[in-house]
Design an enzyme around this catalytic site. Structure first.
Site, PDB file in Angstrom:
ATOM      1  CB  CYS A  71      -0.287  37.721 -69.664  1.00  0.00           C
ATOM      2  SG  CYS A  71      -0.663  38.145 -67.947  1.00  0.00           S
ATOM      3  CD  GLU A 108       1.981  37.063 -65.341  1.00  0.00           C
ATOM      4  OE1 GLU A 108       1.559  36.240 -66.210  1.00  0.00           O
ATOM      5  OE2 GLU A 108       1.939  38.285 -65.494  1.00  0.00           O
ATOM      6  CD  GLU A 166       0.835  36.370 -74.726  1.00  0.00           C
ATOM      7  OE1 GLU A 166       0.161  36.657 -73.726  1.00  0.00           O
ATOM      8  OE2 GLU A 166       2.076  36.270 -74.712  1.00  0.00           O
ATOM      9  N   GLY A 187       6.798  39.257 -68.226  1.00  0.00           N
ATOM     10  CA  GLY A 187       7.112  39.563 -69.618  1.00  0.00           C
ATOM     11  C   GLY A 187       6.884  38.347 -70.489  1.00  0.00           C
TER      12      GLY A 187
END
Length: 489
Positions: free
Chosen positions: A292, A257, A394, A235
């Site tokens: 991601c 992660e 991001e 997440g």
């Protein structure tokens, strides 16, 4: 793999606790929204702390026998599960598109990877070894190590890859002898429902794998539960920080992660058509940019900068955005209205900061039943300041930042100037240069000339805001084992 879908009925969702399959949870219900239409398509039950406690108790009881189950039997069950995932590929394709709007073609690729990850860790179940550290003759003591499972592992996954996330986490944990309690995202409950049913069909003992959808409160209850001995989370950094804080009082270990802002370095000697195709599709096309490890910063050598920008623009404008079930669709909607609004805000801020909009930048207005969906045009900005919000944060949406660089050292400097450290990408025909840069990039992985993401035999996981620990490869199963030393005088 070609997936044909005729049934668009959303399945009922349950809480899978031990041998039970329950239709209600103490945290009430959640209205799942179809991101392609903006309409509620299913109401799902939500686990509360009470159900989490029952699931952890079931997993703890199952652990006592599962840890003694032969490695060969663990491998057999995981291979059987892999067979069932493969046999239900059409179902998983349908459910994956329903979960979050990912087009069928992309879901099909992730199904294949999920089968591969499950088979890979089935193969590791009977290959867990330790070492002799000393001998009676030489040291007066016989010493050796044991590699042992932790016990109950709490697993929390995000919504962008619901099946592959299950396959990356559950098989290595149970292959190592742990039992698991899994909280899939409430935004993507359908793939997890089928996965849980296949766990039963494969023959896993009740309590070894428990799956129950829930919200942040149920996730917190899982992390904080005293019988959960390790946490594995996929997440964002904000939630990960809360998990680490919850783990700190008991020093509970965690695998995290998280996100990324990965640089994709394109040199003047690269195969430009291949590099531009890869960099564009993997940033603003695949999964609507919701990945991601995607290469969302394209660093381009200044001698080819204008040519690359023009090529990326042309490729981005050919990406078909639309109904995830329609033939030819490559990019679907983003996951929900909140994501849609947030990404629109990122685009507006990039314009204010002076980045040059090359293409996109607006909702992808679709007609008919899809008019209310959360569709965005693939969006490309050039001349992006490496210190700007767009370059540093991001987006998790279909927005690409293109940045020029002078030479190798300059490219490395820009690439490493980030709080993230998940993936890095290099495009060059000079393999020695590629290998030099691979050593210099501060990332968990480097992929050269289009090497694929998520190869199961290659460890995956980052540094900084990109997380802790590894998934994939031998390192992936070692995350679920602790080392015990034994000495005999």
């Amino acid at each position: 793999m070609i997936i044909a879908v005729s049934d668009l009925t959303r399945p009922d969702v349950h809480l899978h606790i031990g041998a039970e399959r329950e239709a209600e949870g103490s945290a009430g219900t959640f209205d799942h929204v179809n991101p392609a239409t903006g309409q509620v398509d299913k109401t799902i039950p939500m686990a509360g702390p009470a159900e989490v406690d029952r699931a952890v108790t079931a997993a703890a009881e199952a652990f006592e026998s599962w840890k003694r189950t032969t490695p060969a039997e663990r491998a057999r069950l995981l291979h059987r599960l892999a067979d069932l995932i493969d046999a239900n590929a059409e179902q998983f394709g349908r459910l994956g598109a329903m979960d979050n709007g990912t087009p069928l073609g992309t879901v099909a690729n992730l199904i294949g990877k999920s089968v591969a990850w499950t088979r890979y860790y089935a193969g590791w179940a009977d290959k867990i070894t330790a070492e002799v550290t000393s001998t009676l003759g030489a040291d007066g003591e016989f010493g050796y190590t044991l590699r042992q499972p932790y016990g109950v592992v709490g697993i929390i996954i995000t919504w962008n890859g619901p099946l592959i996330s299950l396959a990356m986490k559950i098989p290595p944990a149970v292959a190592a002898g742990n039992t698991v309690v899994v909280k899939p995202s409430e935004l993507t409950p359908f793939s997890a429902e089928l996965f849980a049913d296949l766990v039963v069909e494969a023959g896993f003992p009740p309590g070894v794998i428990n799956i129950l959808p829930g919200d942040a409160a149920s996730g917190a209850a899982l992390v904080e539960h005293p019988q959960v001995k390790k946490v594995s989370f996929t997440g964002g950094p904000a939630t990960a920080s809360k998990i680490l804080a919850a783990c700190a009082p008991t020093m509970k270990p965690a695998v995290l992660e998280l996100g990324g802002k990965s640089a994709n370095i394109v040199f003047e000697d690269a195969d430009l058509q291949a590099a531009c195709g890869f960099g564009t599709i993997m940033s603003v096309g695949a999964m609507a940019g919701q990945g991601c490890a995607f290469p969302t910063r394209m660093l381009v050598q200044d001698s080819i900068y204008d040519q690359v920008v023009a090529t990326v623009k042309a490729i981005a404008e050919q990406i078909v955005v639309g109904d995830p079930f329609a033939e030819g669709t490559f990019a679907g909607p983003v996951v929900n209205h909140a994501a849609f609004e947030r990404i629109q805000g990122v685009i507006a801020k990039a314009k204010e900061d002076g980045a040059r909009l090359v293409t996109g930048g607006a909702p992808a207005r679709l007609d008919g039943d899809l008019a209310g969906g959360f569709f965005l045009q693939p969006t490309v900005f050039a001349d992006v300041d490496p210190q700007s919000d767009l370059a540093q944060n991001e987006v998790f949406g279909p927005v690409l930042a293109i940045i020029p660089f002078r030479d190798e050292d300059h490219a490395i400097e820009i690439a490493n100037d980030t709080r993230y450290g998940l993936s890095g990408y290099v495009h060059t025909k000079d393999i020695k240069r590629g290998l030099r840069i691979a050593e210099e990039l501060v990332t968990g992985e480097v992929l050269i000339n289009g090497a694929a993401n998520l190869a199961v035999n290659r460890p995956f996981g980052g540094l900084g805001l990109s997380g802790l620990g590894k998934e994939g490869g031998k390192a992936g199963i070692e995350e679920f084992l602790f080392t015990k030393g034994v000495g005999i005088a």
